[in-house]
Design a protein around this motif. Structure first.
Motif, PDB file in Angstrom:
ATOM      1  N   PRO A  61       0.799  -1.232   0.000  1.00 34.64           N
ATOM      2  CA  PRO A  61       0.000   0.000   0.000  1.00 34.64           C
ATOM      3  C   PRO A  61       0.826   1.273   0.000  1.00 34.64           C
ATOM      4  N   TYR A  62       1.983   1.253   0.630  1.00 39.41           N
ATOM      5  CA  TYR A  62       2.809   2.455   0.655  1.00 39.41           C
ATOM      6  C   TYR A  62       3.309   2.786  -0.740  1.00 39.41           C
ATOM      7  N   CYS A  63       3.798   1.784  -1.465  1.00 45.13           N
ATOM      8  CA  CYS A  63       4.270   2.014  -2.823  1.00 45.13           C
ATOM      9  C   CYS A  63       3.137   2.444  -3.754  1.00 45.13           C
ATOM     10  N   GLU A  64       1.946   1.900  -3.554  1.00 47.17           N
ATOM     11  CA  GLU A  64       0.836   2.222  -4.439  1.00 47.17           C
ATOM     12  C   GLU A  64       0.417   3.679  -4.324  1.00 47.17           C
ATOM     13  N   ALA A  65       0.782   4.346  -3.224  1.00 49.48           N
ATOM     14  CA  ALA A  65       0.428   5.756  -3.056  1.00 49.48           C
ATOM     15  C   ALA A  65       1.010   6.623  -4.157  1.00 49.48           C
ATOM     16  N   GLU A  66       2.041   6.144  -4.845  1.00 49.23           N
ATOM     17  CA  GLU A  66       2.671   6.919  -5.912  1.00 49.23           C
ATOM     18  C   GLU A  66       1.733   7.145  -7.091  1.00 49.23           C
ATOM     19  N   PHE A  92       6.294 -10.986   5.308  1.00 49.62           N
ATOM     20  CA  PHE A  92       6.327  -9.537   5.444  1.00 49.62           C
ATOM     21  C   PHE A  92       7.784  -9.118   5.604  1.00 49.62           C
ATOM     22  N   ASN A  93       8.525  -9.278   4.508  1.00 47.60           N
ATOM     23  CA  ASN A  93       9.938  -8.916   4.488  1.00 47.60           C
ATOM     24  C   ASN A  93      10.163  -7.523   3.920  1.00 47.60           C
ATOM     25  N   GLY A  94       9.076  -6.802   3.657  1.00 44.05           N
ATOM     26  CA  GLY A  94       9.187  -5.493   3.060  1.00 44.05           C
ATOM     27  C   GLY A  94       9.331  -5.566   1.558  1.00 44.05           C
ATOM     28  N   SER A  95       9.469  -4.417   0.942  1.00 48.79           N
ATOM     29  CA  SER A  95       9.744  -4.343  -0.494  1.00 48.79           C
ATOM     30  C   SER A  95      10.809  -3.282  -0.728  1.00 48.79           C
ATOM     31  N   LEU A  96      11.521  -3.424  -1.835  1.00 47.14           N
ATOM     32  CA  LEU A  96      12.659  -2.559  -2.140  1.00 47.14           C
ATOM     33  C   LEU A  96      12.438  -1.899  -3.501  1.00 47.14           C
ATOM     34  N   VAL A  97      12.606  -0.584  -3.536  1.00 47.27           N
ATOM     35  CA  VAL A  97      12.487   0.179  -4.780  1.00 47.27           C
ATOM     36  C   VAL A  97      13.868   0.700  -5.149  1.00 47.27           C
TER      37      VAL A  97
END
Length: 338
Positions: A61-66, A92-97
């Protein structure tokens, strides 16, 4: 939220049509709440005809805010908790951009439009993803995000529904008017007989295999035309996605395949030697505004328009539907009542 004047339906039997991720979560929450649930799916238990089968399964959800509306982030954050509560084994290991220097401006724009991230320098990237050592100068780490593998989690959802007392009928091609009582329509594009605004947006994927790269979390590469996701599937397998093409033609185009494979090579050259296991595509159901909708018409409830956020939104939408049926609660951003 507001309270509807509609009388709560108590323990009325619930029929859910569509056993993809949207319908499965509806059936699970209603069965868990003690309702008598029957889940109908027109295809077989393999679910290869379902859009969910061809999904990435990213819970970001955090990335989708873009690129999306605040309601997607709100519902997505709620869904993260539901995934954790119901399926604690969810990674739930997070995601990396990450991005290459030429795309620095797009990278900074992505950082400005999103929250929930930590900036990582090159050594820090190598610390969490050793295979990417020396590949990128900077990254954005979204520690609270996760991902599921659709082809594994769908059977787990179906098994959980049965363990809660729900019934599942595969190869059961029913429509809402064929079923009495409370009906939750999660047919996706097949529901255009009731919701003519729906359109299909094609998402393509490539499944590859290599022992030369190891990743613990999804990696998103900022790209001038579309973002590339590299999602680990375990056992040396990776899913490459995801395109969003305004067409209802199925199959993976040569152009998309070249761009996905080329972008994967840009993440790590070892992907150039990977073995291609599968090409595939699915049609995501979307309304003109690309936002989800719960449409209520007496005892007929349609949950649709999840677009490319199916796995991210399904749990929260199921919770909203359950709240309406049991208590008459209405979420004004998502629900429409006839």
């Amino acid at each position: 939220m507001q309270q509807s004047s509609t009388n709560p339906r108590g323990q009325a039997p619930i029929s859910v049509i569509g056993a993809g991720v949207a319908g499965a979560w509806q059936a699970l929450l209603f069965a868990q709440a003690g309702h008598r649930v029957m889940l109908h799916e027109r295809s077989d238990a393999a679910m290869t005809q379902s859009t969910s089968y061809w999904a990435g399964g990213m819970l970001s959800p955090y990335c989708e805010a873009e690129s999306t509306e605040p309601v997607i982030v709100r519902l997505g954050l709620r869904s993260l908790k539901l995934w954790r509560d119901y399926f604690p084994q969810t990674p739930f290991n997070g995601s990396l951009v990450v991005a290459h220097p030429r795309d620095r401006a797009d990278f900074e724009r992505f950082a400005r439009l999103t929250t929930g991230h930590q900036r990582l320098d090159a050594p820090a990237i190598a610390g969490i993803e050793p295979s990417l050592e020396g590949r990128f100068r900077e990254g954005l780490f979204y520690a609270d995000e996760g991902h599921v593998e659709p082809r594994k989690i769908l059977p787990e959802l179906h098994a959980r529904i049965r363990s809660c007392g729900g019934d599942i009928h595969f190869n059961s091609d029913v429509e809402p008017d064929d079923v009495e009582g409370t009906v939750i329509d999660c047919r996706g594009l097949a529901a255009r007989d009731k919701q003519s605004e729906l359109r299909g947006v094609k998402g393509e994927l490539i499944l590859i295999e290599t022992a030369e790269v190891e990743l613990k979390r999804p990696v998103r590469l900022i790209h001038p035309r579309f973002p590339l996701y590299v999602i680990p599937r375990g056992d040396g397998r990776f899913m490459l996605g995801a395109t969003s093409i305004e067409t209802e033609n199925r199959g993976v185009s040569v152009r998309s395949a070249l761009e996905l494979l080329g972008a994967a090579y840009a993440v790590h050259p070892a992907f150039g030697e990977a073995r291609i296991l599968e090409f595939g595509s699915g049609l995501r159901p979307a309304f003109p505004d690309n936002l989800p909708r719960i449409a209520v018409n007496n005892e007929k409830i349609a949950v649709n328009g999840l677009y490319r956020h199916g796995f991210l939104l399904a749990p929260a939408l199921a919770e909203l539907t359950l709240g309406y049926v049991e208590r008459g609660t209405i979420d004004n951003e998502v629900m429409q009542c006839a």
